[in-house]
Design an enzyme around this catalytic site. Structure first.
Site, PDB file in Angstrom:
ATOM      1  N   ASP A  36       0.844  -1.185   0.000  1.00 62.76           N
ATOM      2  CA  ASP A  36       0.000   0.000   0.000  1.00 62.76           C
ATOM      3  C   ASP A  36       0.881   1.237   0.000  1.00 62.76           C
ATOM      4  O   ASP A  36       2.085   1.167   0.271  1.00 62.76           O
ATOM      5  CB  ASP A  36      -0.892   0.020   1.248  1.00 62.76           C
ATOM      6  CG  ASP A  36      -2.044  -0.963   1.152  1.00 62.76           C
ATOM      7  OD1 ASP A  36      -2.510  -1.197   0.028  1.00 62.76           O
ATOM      8  OD2 ASP A  36      -2.461  -1.483   2.195  1.00 62.76           O
ATOM      9  N   ASP A  63      -5.093  -3.486   5.001  1.00 62.94           N
ATOM     10  CA  ASP A  63      -5.553  -3.060   6.321  1.00 62.94           C
ATOM     11  C   ASP A  63      -7.066  -3.117   6.488  1.00 62.94           C
ATOM     12  O   ASP A  63      -7.573  -3.000   7.597  1.00 62.94           O
ATOM     13  CB  ASP A  63      -5.060  -1.642   6.630  1.00 62.94           C
ATOM     14  CG  ASP A  63      -5.538  -0.618   5.593  1.00 62.94           C
ATOM     15  OD1 ASP A  63      -6.304  -0.999   4.676  1.00 62.94           O
ATOM     16  OD2 ASP A  63      -5.140   0.552   5.703  1.00 62.94           O
ATOM     17  N   ASP A  89      -9.588  -6.384   2.299  1.00 59.17           N
ATOM     18  CA  ASP A  89      -8.236  -6.844   1.971  1.00 59.17           C
ATOM     19  C   ASP A  89      -8.012  -8.298   2.374  1.00 59.17           C
ATOM     20  O   ASP A  89      -7.031  -8.917   1.957  1.00 59.17           O
ATOM     21  CB  ASP A  89      -7.184  -5.974   2.682  1.00 59.17           C
ATOM     22  CG  ASP A  89      -7.054  -4.598   2.062  1.00 59.17           C
ATOM     23  OD1 ASP A  89      -7.226  -4.497   0.834  1.00 59.17           O
ATOM     24  OD2 ASP A  89      -6.796  -3.633   2.796  1.00 59.17           O
TER      25      ASP A  89
END
Length: 867
Positions: free
Chosen positions: A330, A617, A621
């Site tokens: 990310d 997170d 996901d």
């Protein structure tokens, strides 16, 4: 009322609060919470009982090999009258047991410490303040906050619900999330029908709520289920392989023992002597300490990772980390600080900095929306919540507004939580004479729902030219590396009941640019990963321009990008799996990605044979974290993501992932060394005994049973443990990933056999030279062989770390101790009597040292050739 017996689902929220003696607004006092923690105990299931030390010790003697040795000692002493041999064997059994006890005790203690490292937190209201506390400290009567993605920490009665849905499949088997509200239901209804209750271990799928805790720990519904069954921790792939190899070695050992016994008997050796030798050989052939050493090595590595903020939740992840070839990361919070602040605001085509906000009436209007459409809470240590929402609230504070007063003037009535599909959040508030709807979200997502725009003189129709200006401004902010949000609102006569009603006919208020500074350690960590042969891929939901800017800043996209491309989510979703796999090496950045798209990215790389680490997170996901070879959850993320992951980053930092990969490579290298050392050493002992009896049996016994057991004792224990903590090599991150992760696989056995042959060859060479070259008597020849076998195995310990760039003090101490013990056996009357050895003169000692040196050089060449 006793918390464990009440039918809480049948009581109204205020009745529950009264029964539990709590204030639904202020929560319990800190003092009362502490008292209840003592009364009810920690909020956790009873941990798996640790084996007491005395049982660990007794277990060492219950081992099959130990029992065989005890039987051998009994036969030797009682039946044969060889009480010295019996005493030596018994002493070795005790020493082996103490060594095994020490190792297992350390392993138990290490795993116990690891269990406390990933304890989840919960948001609770105490003494009128909202705070984050470990979930283990939740007590009956606590008022807890629930939000999408969190795992419910205890059984609790809802007192507030905003479109709350909870996944209760672990309790009910129902595949769909259950809608929850504050409604009381009849006493006898099933768990799945208790709309006003939430239960420990279930997951909040959407919405939010508040609840008062009614039961904790073993008193929860999940605790009652857990008490009725025991689930064993599955063995790791390495542990399974160790068990398989151990069984094979046991068969080999048994066959070898029979062969040696038969060979010795044919050559005229006494049956009792051959019996003891065969038993000792069977024991020596099996590296019984290997599983424990491996466990300690893995646990120690996990603790070192935890100190670097990488909490490994599953042992197989340690085995896999060293082979990671792709890291999909990310952007926000991982490559950036996730400490956001509002920098720029665009209102009606005008650009404002936060410091220059004046009294224009549109300014407090958009800041009010920023405060209202926001779940950040004021905690003692500062605002608590999502970093973007905290930045918006802090912007209002900087502008002179009071968030508490704004929320008090417009109390929240309803909300429609943010989701990755809509990319918006909406809240509904009571207002004088009507209802106020506040909306925030991605610019293009909110803009499509707006029909008007706030102007200095009032709201105006939103034409296409203004829409284009807003999108252009959003792209400019994104190009500067800022995250963009659009704020909008509307006033209605009655509260909307659906998302479409709430998010339609909106008034555009402001475009907000929020900065998130790049972590200074991100670029060096990316460079280190790339230098280690690892491809770093950025996967983000942010705008393409922002994604490219950040990726270039940290070095994911090189200055000379060549044919490296950036793929937006819209194109990814229309690309076939085969085409994604083919394009994967040239796509280093994915923008505007929905969480469920991450699975496609993982699978694309895996189709190319890559070992993939994926970060995440959010609730959505979880599928990607499970699909990846190594799922990496953010410590600040949802409980669902953490539960689905193999590793949790306590600091959300990309550099921590790279540090964990470095540690994983070090652990794998150390495990490889331990296996090479132990298995090769045991193979050498078998070969020495078999070849010795077959080729030189007419001269005498190659080694006595007690001598063979002593070799096994001094070489298999502390030197192996010391190898497990070998410092990392300087170039551990300068080599490509090792895809051959099977430490004991078929490809490894030629190397292991070659090592065993080298060690056995050096030992048997000592026999030949001592007998035929130095013309020594057989007791001295036997002692020379005995000493050489110890020394060559000590040399083997150093040889397996042939590229060890840093000294291993633990190994040096372990080997020095082993050599000192061997010297004590040779040169003390007690040692001579117990092991039937004679003191060696300079010539045989030099012979043993020279042959161990030759063995060392040969093993070094083998080690370097095999890497």
């Amino acid at each position: 009322m006793e918390p464990t017996t009440a039918a809480w689902h049948n009581l109204a929220a205020d009745e529950v609060a009264a029964a539990l003696g709590t204030d639904l607004t202020a929560g319990l006092t800190n003092e009362e919470a502490g008292r209840r923690l003592v009364e009810f105990g920690p909020n956790r299931l009873e941990p798996e009982s640790r084996t007491p030390w005395w049982r660990l010790l007794a277990h060492q003697f219950a081992d099959v090999l130990a029992m065989v040795l005890v039987a051998a000692a009994a036969v030797s002493g009682i039946a044969l009258g060889e009480w010295v041999d019996a005493g030596v064997i018994a002493a070795i059994v005790v020493l082996n047991a103490l060594l095994g006890f020490t190792q297992e005790f350390r392993a138990e203690a290490a795993m116990s410490r690891l269990e406390t490292m990933a304890a989840p937190d919960a948001v609770v209201r105490r003494s009128g303040a909202t705070r984050m506390v470990p979930a283990t400290e939740i007590v009956p009567g606590d008022v807890i906050a629930l939000e999408a993605g969190s795992v419910v920490p205890a059984d609790a009665r809802l007192v507030e619900s905003a479109h709350l849905e909870v996944d209760e499949s672990m309790l009910t088997g129902e595949s769909f999330a259950a809608a929850k509200d504050v409604t009381a239901v009849a006493v006898g209804v099933a768990i799945g029908d208790r709309r006003g209750m939430v239960h420990a271990g279930t997951t909040v799928a959407s919405g939010r709520g508040r609840a008062v805790v009614t039961a904790t720990g073993a008193r929860t519904e999940f605790g009652r289920i857990a008490a009725a069954m025991e689930v064993a921790e599955p063995a790791t792939p390495l542990q399974v392989e160790l068990d398989r190899v151990g069984k094979r070695l046991a068969l080999v050992a048994a066959a070898t023992a029979v062969l040696v016994f038969a060979s010795g008997s044919v050559r005229g050796f006494p049956a009792e002597t051959m019996f003891l030798t065969a038993v000792a050989l069977a024991v020596a052939a099996i590296p019984e300490g290997l599983p424990t050493v491996v466990t300690i090595t893995l646990a120690g590595g996990m603790q070192r990772m935890a100190r670097r903020n990488a909490i490994v939740r599953r042992l197989p992840a340690v085995e896999t980390l060293g082979a990671a070839s792709v890291i999909c990361t990310d952007k926000t919070g991982t490559l950036t600080r996730n400490q956001m602040a509002v920098q720029m605001v665009h209102v009606s085509g005008e650009a404002w900095s936060l410091a220059s906000l004046d009294d224009d009436r549109r300014v407090p209007r958009f800041l009010e929306v920023a405060v209202l459409c926001n779940d950040a809470v004021d905690a003692p240590g500062g605002w608590l919540g999502d970093a973007t929402e905290v930045a918006l609230v802090e912007a209002a504070v900087i502008a002179g507004l009071a968030p508490a007063a704004i929320r008090g003037a417009f109390p929240r009535h309803d909300e429609f939580a943010f989701d990755s599909g809509r990319k918006r959040m909406a809240t509904v508030h009571r207002a004088s004479g009507g209802w106020r709807v506040a909306v925030k979200g991605a610019p293009e997502s909110v803009l499509e729902r707006c029909t008007r725009v706030a102007g200095a003189a009032g709201d105006l129709p939103l034409d296409e030219s203004e829409r284009a200006r807003v999108l252009e401004a959003a792209q400019d902010l994104a190009a500067d590396g800022l995250r963009t949000l659009l704020l909008a609102e509307k006033t209605v006569d009655s509260p909307p009941t659906t998302i479409d009603d709430a998010e339609s006919d909106l008034v555009l208020l402001a475009l907000v640019g929020i900065s998130d500074a790049i972590r200074p350690e991100a670029a060096p960590a990316v460079a280190e990963a790339q230098g280690a042969g690892i491809t770093v891929v950025m996967v983000t939901g942010d705008h393409e321009v922002t994604a490219r800017t950040v990726a270039q800043s940290v070095g994911i996209i090189p200055e000379e990008a060549g044919d490296v491309t950036l793929m937006p989510g819209s194109r990814l979703r229309t690309t076939t799996a085969a085409d994604l796999a083919e394009a994967a090496p040239s796509v280093l950045v994915y923008s505007r990605i929905d969480p469920l798209d991450k699975v496609k990215i993982v699978e694309a790389w895996q189709r190319r044979g890559a070992v993939v680490a994926m970060t995440g997170d959010g609730v959505n996901d979880a599928p990607a974290l499970r699909a990846a070879d190594i799922g990496v959850a953010m410590g600040s993320g949802t409980d669902v993501a953490r539960e689905a992951s193999d590793m949790v980053l306590a600091d959300d930092d990309f550099a921590t992932i790279v540090a964990a990969v470095r540690e994983g490579r070090t652990i794998f290298a150390n495990l490889t060394r331990v296996v090479r050392f132990l298995v090769a050493g045991n193979l050498s002992e078998v070969l020495v005994m078999v070849v010795g009896f077959l080729a030189f049996g007419g001269l005498g016994e190659t080694l006595l049973a007690t001598q063979l057991l002593w070799v096994n004792l001094v070489t298999d224990g502390f030197p192996a443990l010391a190898l497990g903590v070998d410092p990392p090599e300087d170039d551990v991150m300068a080599r490509p990933p090792d895809r051959e992760r099977d430490i004991l696989g078929r490809k490894r056995w030629p190397d292991l056999l070659a090592r065993g042959v080298i060690l056995a060859g050096a030992t048997l060479a000592a026999l030949v030279v001592a007998h035929y070259g130095l013309d020594l008597e057989w007791p001295e020849v036997q002692t020379t062989v005995f000493t050489t076998l110890v020394l060559v195995q000590m040399a083997a310990a150093y040889a397996v770390r042939a590229r060890g760039d840093r000294p291993n003090r633990s190994l040096a101490l372990a080997l020095a101790g082993s050599v000192a013990l061997q010297a004590a056996v040779l040169y003390t009357p007690v040692g001579a009597a117990l092991f039937e050895v004679v003191p060696l003169g300079p010539a045989p000692v030099l012979l043993a040292v020279a042959l161990s040196g030759l063995a060392y050089l040969s093993l070094v060449v083998l080690t370097r050739a095999g890497r």
